[in-house]
Design a protein around this motif. Structure first.
Motif: not given
Ligand code: ADP
Length: 590
Positions: A234-241, A184-199
């Motif tokens: 995979k790392d601390a940043r990943h866990l945080e996200l 529902a929240d577009p900000a969360k969508v881009s976060l999820a996309r970033e996650l999928a690309t980075r990790y």
């Protein structure tokens, strides 16, 4: 406790519904054990507490106002028999409930009863059915771009059955490509996309879409344990996200149709606090099947479109070819007509030629016959004068008579040739076929021609055959042929030349070869000399030597007897004429 009390208590305790009794102030005076099962509260903990405690915060003020209004005015804004309202569980979850309110008075005091029923299963079911109905009609449209359809599906899922929805599609090289992420929240969508690309997720992971595609079976995790989140980081940043997404429960199903796996659909619950249970599995599996079918149909539709296109191209090509074939057929028909006309014309001309040939032959035959009579008379009178029956002759007169006689003989020879030719070409000759010894005929001819050979000052040799060469032929005609070719050899061989004649035989034919060392014949004339009236070396032909009919007559005679007459020659070196005739005991050559 009176009897009525006992009856109502039993009802109160044994009913599966959550029953709660409040006083006028809205405080709980009694609640049955179902509250523990449905909302997790201990019944004793609620006694004396306001009912609003088990309501989500946002409803409390409205509830209090409603109760106040009723107590003062007796006005009900809601239908007390069936109110849908979420209850607040002890763990903070909201449980959809249907509530029926009642009222009674005891000991002069007003009390209110509330009968609550957990509505979540029905609610979920109706939501799921509504979702499937929407999704199903979207997925059934094969004309649509299936990728857009699946993206829309993810959005529909997020609006009704889950907080997150992702769709992954199997790529050509066997990997997974994220086609849709919805929240529902577009900000969360881009976060999820970033996650999928980075990790990017591990293709060999033992959980998640890759695993579901590999195993072709759905996966449910009702409660995502924090350890799992930690283990997959995979790392601390990943866990945080990951933690910030607050994922609580997930459900994944393969997109399958026709025995093929096209990808996976993932539904995740997070901030809503909802969880997936076993009851949700059939829903997502059904969804996976429908989505798989949509992709499969889209593929088939695409293939059908392409096949249609190919068919159309082929049809156009075929049409063109048919047109070409038709044009060709028409052309062929026109050519056939033309050929038929030509054939007709040729037949007409052949008939005309045959008729005129026949007329010519008849004319030649009768002419030469007519000419012979006066010519014979001339010969007779010459002999009469020579014998001195008309008185003595002077030497000059005798020499003149000699010349007349010579010319008379030449003329007679020519006329005989023409007569012969006319008879041969009119097919009016008769053949007396018998066994003929070729060497014998040759010897007879030699005897007749020896004076001429000597006069021409050429040598003559005859090679013995060793054995008689017997052929089936007309003796006179064979002699005529041999006299013609021997005579030609003498005529066309200059003084000092040589003439050779011999016979031989093969299995089928007897042959006579006449060879000279004369002037020879050009290769391109070797066939022409057998045509009537053809004379190649006119210079060599002394006056009165022939009309160019001899070889034509000779070949016709040879062929009429089943044999042939052919020539070989080397200009300047000499010629060889070969007469072949069928051997006795053998069938004719032609
Ligand atoms: P004719 O001898 O009356 O001319 P033929 O039909 O017998 O007619 O011969 C046709 C022509 O063939 C001759 O005029 C001559 O040019 C050629 N010919 C025939 N025999 C020979 C030969 N032995 N050598 C060279 N030329 C020949």
């Amino acid at each position: 406790m009176n009897e009525d009390d006992a009856k109502y208590r039993s009802l109160f305790e044994s009913t599966p519904d959550l029953v709660i009794i409040m006083d006028e102030a809205g405080l709980v005076v009694a609640v049955n054990d179902s509250v523990k099962r449905d909302l997790g509260y201990e019944p004793d903990d609620l006694i004396g507490k306001p009912l609003s405690q088990i309501m989500p915060e946002r409803y409390r003020a409205r509830h209090a106002a409603g109760v106040r209004r009723y107590l003062t005015s007796g006005k009900r804004n809601l239908d007390w028999r069936s109110i849908e309202l979420p209850a607040l569980a002890v763990d903070g979850r909201e449980i959809p409930m249907t509530i029926a309110f009642g009222e009674f008075t005891e000991g002069g005091k007003r009390f209110f009863t509330g009968i609550l029923r957990d509505f979540s299963a029905e609610k979920k079911m109706s939501e799921t059915l509504a979702f499937l109905a929407t999704a199903g009609s979207e997925l059934a449209d094969v004309e649509l771009d299936y990728q857009a359809t699946l993206r829309k599906l993810a959005e529909t899922a997020v609006a009704s059955v889950a907080d997150w929805c992702t769709v992954d599609i199997v790529t050509k090289n066997g990997g997974l490509e994220r086609l849709a992420v919805a929240h529902a929240d577009p900000a969360k969508v881009s976060l999820a996309r970033e996650l999928a690309t980075r990790y990017p997720s591990d293709a060999n992971a033992s959980r998640g879409p890759h695993h579901v595609v590999r195993t072709r079976s759905s996966e449910l995790l009702t409660e995502i344990p924090p350890e799992l989140v930690e283990a997959s980081a995979k790392d601390a940043r990943h866990l945080e996200l990951l933690k910030s997404l607050g994922l609580r429960s997930y459900l994944i199903a393969p997109l399958m149709a026709d025995g093929r796996v096209y990808g996976a659909i993932t539904l995740v619950q997070a901030e809503s606090g909802r969880r997936f249970t076993d009851a949700d599995v059939p829903m997502i599996e059904e969804l996976g099947r429908r989505a798989g079918l949509a992709i499969n149909n889209a593929e088939l539709h695409q293939e059908a479109l392409e096949a249609n296109k190919t068919l159309e191209t082929q049809a156009t090509e075929l049409e063109q070819q048919t047109e070409e074939a038709q044009a060709l057929t028409e052309e062929l028909e026109a050519q056939t007509d033309e050929l038929q006309n030509v054939v007709g014309e040729l037949q007409r001309k052949t008939q005309e030629a045959d008729a005129s040939n026949k007329a010519k032959s008849e004319f030649l035959a009768s002419m030469s016959h007519e000419l012979r009579t006066p010519l014979n008379a001339i010969g007779g009178y010459v002999e009469l004068l020579e014998m001195g029956l008309r008185g003595p002759l002077s030497d000059e007169q005798r020499a003149d008579l000699q010349r007349i006689k010579l010319n008379h003989n030449h003329l007679l020879g020519l006329i005989n040739d023409v007569l012969n030719f006319a008879k041969v070409s009119a097919g009016r000759l008769e053949y007396r076929i018998e066994t003929v010894a070729l060497d014998q005929v040759l010897k007879d001819c030699e005897a007749m021609l020896l004076p001429q050979i000597h006069a021409a000052r050429i040598s003559y040799s005859y090679k013995e055959c060793g054995e008689a060469v017997l052929v089936e032929a007309d003796r006179e005609k064979v002699q005529q042929i041999l006299l013609n070719i021997l005579g030609n050899a003498i005529k066309f061989t200059p003084e000092g030349g040589a003439l050779t004649a011999f016979c031989d035989q093969t299995d089928a034919v007897g042959r006579v070869c006449v060879k000279d060392t004369g002037i020879g014949i050009e290769p391109d004339k070797l066939e022409a000399i057998f045509e009537p009236f053809v004379q190649v070396n006119r210079a060599f032909n002394q006056p009165g030597h022939g009309a160019g009919l001899g070889l034509s007559i000779s070949r016709s005679l040879a062929r009429a007897m089943g044999g042939d007459l052919v020539a070989e020659s080397e200009p300047g070196c000499g010629s060889t004429f070969t007469l072949t005739l069928p051997r006795t005991g053998h069938t004719a050559l032609v």
